[in-house]
Motif scaffolding. Sequence first.
Motif, PDB file in Angstrom:
ATOM      1  N   LEU A  61       0.818  -1.206   0.000  1.00 26.45           N
ATOM      2  CA  LEU A  61       0.000   0.000   0.000  1.00 26.45           C
ATOM      3  C   LEU A  61       0.854   1.260   0.000  1.00 26.45           C
ATOM      4  N   THR A  62       1.917   1.271   0.794  1.00 24.42           N
ATOM      5  CA  THR A  62       2.698   2.484   0.994  1.00 24.42           C
ATOM      6  C   THR A  62       3.910   2.596   0.077  1.00 24.42           C
ATOM      7  N   ASP A 103     -10.711   9.010   8.480  1.00 17.22           N
ATOM      8  CA  ASP A 103     -10.314   9.003   7.081  1.00 17.22           C
ATOM      9  C   ASP A 103      -9.253  10.083   6.912  1.00 17.22           C
ATOM     10  N   ILE A 104      -8.103   9.703   6.351  1.00 17.58           N
ATOM     11  CA  ILE A 104      -6.983  10.635   6.278  1.00 17.58           C
ATOM     12  C   ILE A 104      -6.271  10.490   4.943  1.00 17.58           C
ATOM     13  N   LEU A 105      -5.810  11.611   4.395  1.00 16.96           N
ATOM     14  CA  LEU A 105      -5.039  11.599   3.163  1.00 16.96           C
ATOM     15  C   LEU A 105      -3.582  11.278   3.496  1.00 16.96           C
ATOM     16  N   ASN A 106      -3.076  10.187   2.939  1.00 11.90           N
ATOM     17  CA  ASN A 106      -1.694   9.771   3.173  1.00 11.90           C
ATOM     18  C   ASN A 106      -0.897   9.769   1.874  1.00 11.90           C
ATOM     19  N   TRP A 115      -6.405   7.879  -0.085  1.00  8.25           N
ATOM     20  CA  TRP A 115      -7.284   8.090   1.055  1.00  8.25           C
ATOM     21  C   TRP A 115      -7.300   6.816   1.897  1.00  8.25           C
ATOM     22  N   ASN A 116      -7.017   6.997   3.166  1.00  6.98           N
ATOM     23  CA  ASN A 116      -6.818   5.882   4.077  1.00  6.98           C
ATOM     24  C   ASN A 116      -7.922   5.857   5.137  1.00  6.98           C
ATOM     25  N   SER A 136      -5.145  -0.760  11.430  1.00  7.54           N
ATOM     26  CA  SER A 136      -5.471  -1.329  10.121  1.00  7.54           C
ATOM     27  C   SER A 136      -5.801  -0.191   9.175  1.00  7.54           C
ATOM     28  N   GLN A 137      -5.527  -0.394   7.910  1.00  4.34           N
ATOM     29  CA  GLN A 137      -5.742   0.631   6.901  1.00  4.34           C
ATOM     30  C   GLN A 137      -6.575   0.062   5.752  1.00  4.34           C
ATOM     31  N   LEU A 138      -7.260   0.960   5.067  1.00  2.00           N
ATOM     32  CA  LEU A 138      -8.006   0.563   3.883  1.00  2.00           C
ATOM     33  C   LEU A 138      -7.938   1.698   2.870  1.00  2.00           C
ATOM     34  N   ASP A 139      -7.417   1.389   1.689  1.00  2.00           N
ATOM     35  CA  ASP A 139      -7.318   2.380   0.622  1.00  2.00           C
ATOM     36  C   ASP A 139      -8.689   2.531  -0.037  1.00  2.00           C
TER      37      ASP A 139
END
Length: 375
Positions: A61-62, A103-106, A115-116, A136-139
């Motif tokens: 993801l990153t 929800d955060i912009l990474n 958007w995470n 945990s993250q979700l795109d």
Amino acid sequence: MREKNRSKTDAQDAGDRLVARHVREDPFAAAFKATRMPMIVTDPNQDDNPIIFCNTSFEKLTGYSGDELVGRNCRILQGPGTDKTTVARIREAVGAGRDIAVDILNYRKDGTTFWNALFISPVRDDEGRIVYFFASQLDFTNVKSREAELAAARHQAEEEVAKNTADLRAALAAKTLLVHEVDHRVKNNLLTMASIVKLQARTTKDESQKRTLMAVLNRVEALSTVQRKLFTLDDIARFDVADFARELVTDLIGGIGREDIHLTLDLQPLYVPAVKATPLSLILNELVGDAVRRGLSDGGGEIHIVVKRLNGHFLIRIEDTVKPVEPDPESAEFSRLLLEASAQQLDAQIERSSQGRKTIVNVTLLVDEHQENGH
């Protein structure tokens, strides 16, 4: 530079200790590493709460490798467009030791944004001290970018419906998209719940509590599989029991990791209304789990799953041949009650017969022809 290297080493050591607590064959540790949901663990007891463990999905993801991530704070994902208010909320929640979902912009390593949907939760030891933070993250970039389009399409559809009922298809298409988005959120929440239960089970020393947590986890993952199936279908009104049974049973038996369990399947496409998906999934999960508890997980054996239409009925049959082992009475009673409640929701009949080491359970239910074939 020396201080930075030491911090990275401390974080790596903490991650190694976390992994070392679990045997290599631990299916839950393996699930954490292999799951498609990006996940990390941080250590608040070290300076700057560094990442000490991340799975492959998080690296993908990153764009960062595990070596680049371990020892660094999660702010590595922040950039000029990241909302400072959201960052402050995260910092406050972590400082207070409480859950937070934002929800955060990474930013990825290559500078691209995503958007995470971020969920952070503390993991406490038996004395209530925070030993880790799990995240945990979700795109959901595609969802975010489509929000304006969906809103505009929905508004236009409402205007068109008011003028001409012949354009109801546009409104129905918008509704379908929205249902998919809801399913997406539900699936995300179920996966997050499962991850939290896994972590709690790892830190729980009481074996009885651990077995209870594993039983809860098993059922949550069954429901998660249903949601994933519904979310990926074009026709969200119907659910293929055979397709679900194949995935559920394969995962359950595969997770035990025994070569002396012989699985055979006789599955025909069998569609039911989507509203019946959840109780049917619980019934399948409980019946296979019952065979596991009665001996499959200890001495191996044979299990045969049948899903077909027969004489106007839908038939689900679970056959197993195992060397009997006395199951835990509380677990067996809870499973029986759950089966009864699920069968009642479906107006289904469950019949069980045993002869020696062989047990056969038939589940039959009626579904109207138009419900099976309708869209």
